[in-house]
Design a protein around this motif. Structure first.
Motif, PDB file in Angstrom:
ATOM      1  N   UNK A 210       0.838  -1.194   0.000  1.00 54.46           N
ATOM      2  CA  UNK A 210       0.000   0.000   0.000  1.00 54.46           C
ATOM      3  C   UNK A 210       0.877   1.249   0.000  1.00 54.46           C
ATOM      4  N   UNK A 211       0.392   2.314  -0.655  1.00 53.92           N
ATOM      5  CA  UNK A 211       1.188   3.551  -0.675  1.00 53.92           C
ATOM      6  C   UNK A 211       0.899   4.443   0.533  1.00 53.92           C
ATOM      7  N   UNK A 212       0.003   3.983   1.433  1.00 56.85           N
ATOM      8  CA  UNK A 212      -0.277   4.705   2.671  1.00 56.85           C
ATOM      9  C   UNK A 212      -0.428   3.693   3.807  1.00 56.85           C
ATOM     10  N   UNK A 213       0.095   4.027   4.976  1.00 58.60           N
ATOM     11  CA  UNK A 213      -0.249   3.245   6.160  1.00 58.60           C
ATOM     12  C   UNK A 213      -1.656   3.661   6.602  1.00 58.60           C
ATOM     13  N   UNK A 214      -2.252   2.879   7.511  1.00 58.09           N
ATOM     14  CA  UNK A 214      -3.570   3.258   7.999  1.00 58.09           C
ATOM     15  C   UNK A 214      -3.517   4.621   8.691  1.00 58.09           C
ATOM     16  N   UNK A 241      -3.455   3.434  -3.138  1.00 61.06           N
ATOM     17  CA  UNK A 241      -2.996   2.566  -4.220  1.00 61.06           C
ATOM     18  C   UNK A 241      -2.210   1.402  -3.651  1.00 61.06           C
ATOM     19  N   UNK A 242      -2.352   0.249  -4.304  1.00 62.33           N
ATOM     20  CA  UNK A 242      -1.592  -0.954  -3.962  1.00 62.33           C
ATOM     21  C   UNK A 242      -0.808  -1.385  -5.196  1.00 62.33           C
ATOM     22  N   UNK A 243       0.406  -1.888  -4.977  1.00 63.61           N
ATOM     23  CA  UNK A 243       1.171  -2.342  -6.137  1.00 63.61           C
ATOM     24  C   UNK A 243       1.917  -3.629  -5.820  1.00 63.61           C
ATOM     25  N   UNK A 244       2.328  -4.310  -6.886  1.00 63.98           N
ATOM     26  CA  UNK A 244       2.993  -5.594  -6.778  1.00 63.98           C
ATOM     27  C   UNK A 244       3.801  -5.805  -8.055  1.00 63.98           C
ATOM     28  N   UNK A 245       4.563  -6.865  -8.093  1.00 59.63           N
ATOM     29  CA  UNK A 245       5.245  -7.295  -9.309  1.00 59.63           C
ATOM     30  C   UNK A 245       4.596  -8.591  -9.780  1.00 59.63           C
ATOM     31  N   UNK A 246       4.654  -8.829 -11.077  1.00 55.24           N
ATOM     32  CA  UNK A 246       4.018 -10.031 -11.607  1.00 55.24           C
ATOM     33  C   UNK A 246       4.799 -10.558 -12.798  1.00 55.24           C
ATOM     34  N   UNK A 399     -12.521  19.409  -5.782  1.00 59.99           N
ATOM     35  CA  UNK A 399     -12.266  18.068  -5.268  1.00 59.99           C
ATOM     36  C   UNK A 399     -11.090  17.415  -5.990  1.00 59.99           C
ATOM     37  N   UNK A 400     -10.995  17.621  -7.301  1.00 58.47           N
ATOM     38  CA  UNK A 400      -9.878  17.048  -8.060  1.00 58.47           C
ATOM     39  C   UNK A 400      -8.553  17.683  -7.647  1.00 58.47           C
ATOM     40  N   UNK A 401      -8.555  18.961  -7.341  1.00 60.96           N
ATOM     41  CA  UNK A 401      -7.335  19.617  -6.859  1.00 60.96           C
ATOM     42  C   UNK A 401      -6.903  19.031  -5.514  1.00 60.96           C
ATOM     43  N   UNK A 402      -7.862  18.776  -4.647  1.00 62.99           N
ATOM     44  CA  UNK A 402      -7.544  18.192  -3.338  1.00 62.99           C
ATOM     45  C   UNK A 402      -7.030  16.764  -3.490  1.00 62.99           C
ATOM     46  N   UNK A 403      -7.647  16.003  -4.387  1.00 65.30           N
ATOM     47  CA  UNK A 403      -7.169  14.648  -4.677  1.00 65.30           C
ATOM     48  C   UNK A 403      -5.717  14.687  -5.128  1.00 65.30           C
ATOM     49  N   UNK A 404      -5.423  15.600  -6.040  1.00 63.34           N
ATOM     50  CA  UNK A 404      -4.052  15.693  -6.556  1.00 63.34           C
ATOM     51  C   UNK A 404      -3.073  16.067  -5.456  1.00 63.34           C
ATOM     52  N   UNK A 405      -3.497  16.917  -4.549  1.00 63.63           N
ATOM     53  CA  UNK A 405      -2.626  17.337  -3.451  1.00 63.63           C
ATOM     54  C   UNK A 405      -2.367  16.207  -2.457  1.00 63.63           C
ATOM     55  N   UNK A 406      -3.399  15.429  -2.125  1.00 58.72           N
ATOM     56  CA  UNK A 406      -3.304  14.488  -1.006  1.00 58.72           C
ATOM     57  C   UNK A 406      -2.936  13.062  -1.402  1.00 58.72           C
ATOM     58  N   UNK A 407      -3.307  12.611  -2.589  1.00 59.81           N
ATOM     59  CA  UNK A 407      -2.952  11.242  -2.980  1.00 59.81           C
ATOM     60  C   UNK A 407      -1.482  11.198  -3.391  1.00 59.81           C
ATOM     61  N   UNK A 408      -0.706  10.267  -2.858  1.00 59.92           N
ATOM     62  CA  UNK A 408       0.737  10.237  -3.151  1.00 59.92           C
ATOM     63  C   UNK A 408       1.062   9.946  -4.608  1.00 59.92           C
ATOM     64  N   UNK A 409       0.175   9.220  -5.307  1.00 60.95           N
ATOM     65  CA  UNK A 409       0.458   8.806  -6.676  1.00 60.95           C
ATOM     66  C   UNK A 409      -0.699   9.179  -7.590  1.00 60.95           C
ATOM     67  N   UNK A 410      -0.402   9.279  -8.895  1.00 60.06           N
ATOM     68  CA  UNK A 410      -1.443   9.525  -9.877  1.00 60.06           C
ATOM     69  C   UNK A 410      -2.345   8.313 -10.043  1.00 60.06           C
ATOM     70  N   UNK A 411      -3.432   8.501 -10.778  1.00 60.56           N
ATOM     71  CA  UNK A 411      -4.441   7.451 -10.908  1.00 60.56           C
ATOM     72  C   UNK A 411      -4.395   6.726 -12.246  1.00 60.56           C
ATOM     73  N   UNK A 412      -3.933   7.359 -13.288  1.00 62.03           N
ATOM     74  CA  UNK A 412      -3.965   6.776 -14.630  1.00 62.03           C
ATOM     75  C   UNK A 412      -5.362   6.267 -14.956  1.00 62.03           C
ATOM     76  N   UNK A 413      -5.537   4.960 -15.138  1.00 67.33           N
ATOM     77  CA  UNK A 413      -6.844   4.447 -15.552  1.00 67.33           C
ATOM     78  C   UNK A 413      -7.847   4.430 -14.400  1.00 67.33           C
TER      79      UNK A 413
END
Length: 480
Positions: A210-214, A241-246, A399-413
């Motif tokens: 996860x890109x954020x702790x609780x 966001x969650x990420x992994x390798x595959x 709201x989109x400006x706040x999302x961009x400020x607070x989410x550590x990573x972009x969203x893409x799809x």
């Protein structure tokens, strides 16, 4: 822009009885590794007609990345549209309007010829993915996180043939532009590819990260509450966001996930970097004739294996004043978005706070409808309502400006859309929640929710985990 000239052609529709016995999921196994192949994967519903659409081998692509939009002509383009010239698209034109212009130039005046008269969607036309970050191409806020992913922000392709499966009649139809292909060639090639399709596995390399702790997540929600108290917004859709390798075949993983989710707006999109796997339960915008429909989801409760507890969860959701208020905010936002391109006085809300249940969660879903003013306005409608208000918040731009400020990573799809705009300006698109992005052997997924003043941070955090419980099963653990 150079004018494109197309010769008069026919769009042919033919039933294909030789494919009876194959499921759309099986047939797409042959196409999943084809460049720009798309599977719009609907589930069968007894109450309505549903269709799955298989697309591959486009003649043209419009792609946006890092705020640049380019058109690519594929090998077949010159043969299908022999009286055309290469075009130079203006950099000041939005990605949506570029596709609209190509639609008007290439798909006007085509005659539809059918052996029977099935009520099919799409036939031929444009289809693809429209990432959330396209919002930064349209609005004025700074696109700080654009380019974080290799996958294009938009990949929209012109398909001059399609294979459409009508679930309610168990019938396949091949739809094609008369000089682009023929029935025998397409079906023979498809069967040959099916027999050669690899049966590769799919492996996740480690725990999901996860890109954020609780605690970090809860702190971000405190920030949103401060913005709400200051009057900046009423609601902000915040995600982690969650990420992994595959390694292996992305379509193999999609097949596993669709069995567990059975979502009505699922789709698979092959990209040059990997694939997009969407198990979405949410429709963004559909246009049939001139009837517009959007179905925002706001309000979620987990399913339970105990039928009594499961029903209690559904009842609790429907009675929740918080979820009703949250849902109503987005209904009002979407009523406004639709009204800009619909006939005055036609916007209605035939369903408010309805229950829809899926394998992992119950959702509160409303339906907003209207009548489109002109058929060509479908592109203006899509652009004007994009990205969907159910996954931004209200008011949308702040709201989109706040999302961009607070989410550590972009969203893409994530929170973008996948869908089509067909020959007749019919359209159907989903909201890309419960969606995974695979690129260059890294895999990403997201989960979020609408945050309002009375949101309780630990509860919201748990809700994100509930939402992806069928995407990241508990045995595929998450590390924070």
């Amino acid at each position: 822009m150079t004018k494109l000239l197309s010769v008069p052609q026919q769009v042919v529709i033919k039933p294909i009885p030789s494919l009876t016995g194959y499921t759309p999921n099986e047939l797409f196994t042959a196409l999943a590794k084809q460049p720009h192949s798309i599977f719009l994967d609907s589930s069968k519903e007894l109450s309505i007609e549903t269709f799955s659409i298989l697309l591959w081998d486009p003649v043209l692509s419009v792609e946006s990345h890092k705020q640049q939009t380019n058109m690519h002509l594929h090998k077949k383009f010159a043969a299908v549209f022999p009286d055309t010239n290469p075009v130079s698209l203006g950099s000041d034109t939005s990605p949506f309007m570029m596709v609209k212009d190509l639609h008007q130039q290439l798909l006007t005046g085509l005659e539809i010829v059918a052996q029977e008269s099935p009520s099919l969607p799409f036939l031929i036309g444009f289809a693809g993915h429209f990432g959330y970050d396209l919002g930064a191409y349209i609005e004025s806020f700074a696109p700080e996180k654009l380019g974080e992913y290799a996958t294009a922000d938009m990949g929209c392709h012109l398909y001059t043939h399609s294979l459409i499966y009508a679930h309610h009649t168990d019938t396949y139809y091949l739809c094609y532009l008369s000089n682009s292909t023929n029935e025998e060639m397409v079906i023979n090639d498809l069967i040959e590819m099916l027999h050669k399709a690899p049966n590769d596995g799919f492996t996740l390399a480690k725990e999901w990260q996860a890109n954020l702790t609780e605690q970090e997540y809860c702190t971000k929600l405190d920030n949103i509450h401060e913005y709400i108290l200051a009057g900046d917004c009423y609601q902000t859709n915040f995600a982690q966001r969650f990420d992994n390798q595959y390694s292996g075949n992305e379509y193999t993983y999609y097949q596993k996930l669709r069995q567990a989710n059975k979502a009505p707006f699922s789709s698979y999109v092959a990209t040059p970097q990997g694939a997009i796997l969407s198990l979405s339960p949410e429709r963004f915008i559909q246009v049939k004739g001139n009837i517009v429909e959007t179905k925002p989801i706001k309000g979620t409760m987990p399913r339970d294996s105990n039928p009594v507890i499961d029903q209690q969860n559904a009842t609790t959701l429907l009675a929740s004043h918080k979820d009703q208020a949250e849902n109503l905010m987005i209904v009002d936002l979407l009523r406004n978005d639709l009204s800009k391109h619909c006939i005055a006085g036609t916007i209605q809300v035939p369903k408010l706070f309805a229950l829809e249940s899926y394998p992992a969660v119950h959702h509160m879903v409303s339906t907003v409808t209207g009548k489109l003013a002109q058929k060509e306005d479908v592109y203006d409608l899509l652009e004007g309502a994009f990205p969907g208000g159910s996954i931004t918040g209200a008011p949308k731009i702040r709201a989109m400006e706040i999302i961009q400020e607070l989410e550590p990573n972009g969203r893409n799809i994530y929170c973008g859309s996948i869908g089509y705009i067909g020959l007749r300006y019919d359209m159907d698109t989903n909201i890309c929640i419960r969606t995974l992005l695979c690129e260059n052997e890294r895999i990403y997924c997201w989960a979020g929710g609408g945050i309002v003043l009375d949101s309780v941070a630990p509860n919201e955090y748990q809700e994100t985990l509930d939402k992806i419980s069928k995407i990241i099963p508990k045995k595929e653990s998450i590390r924070t």
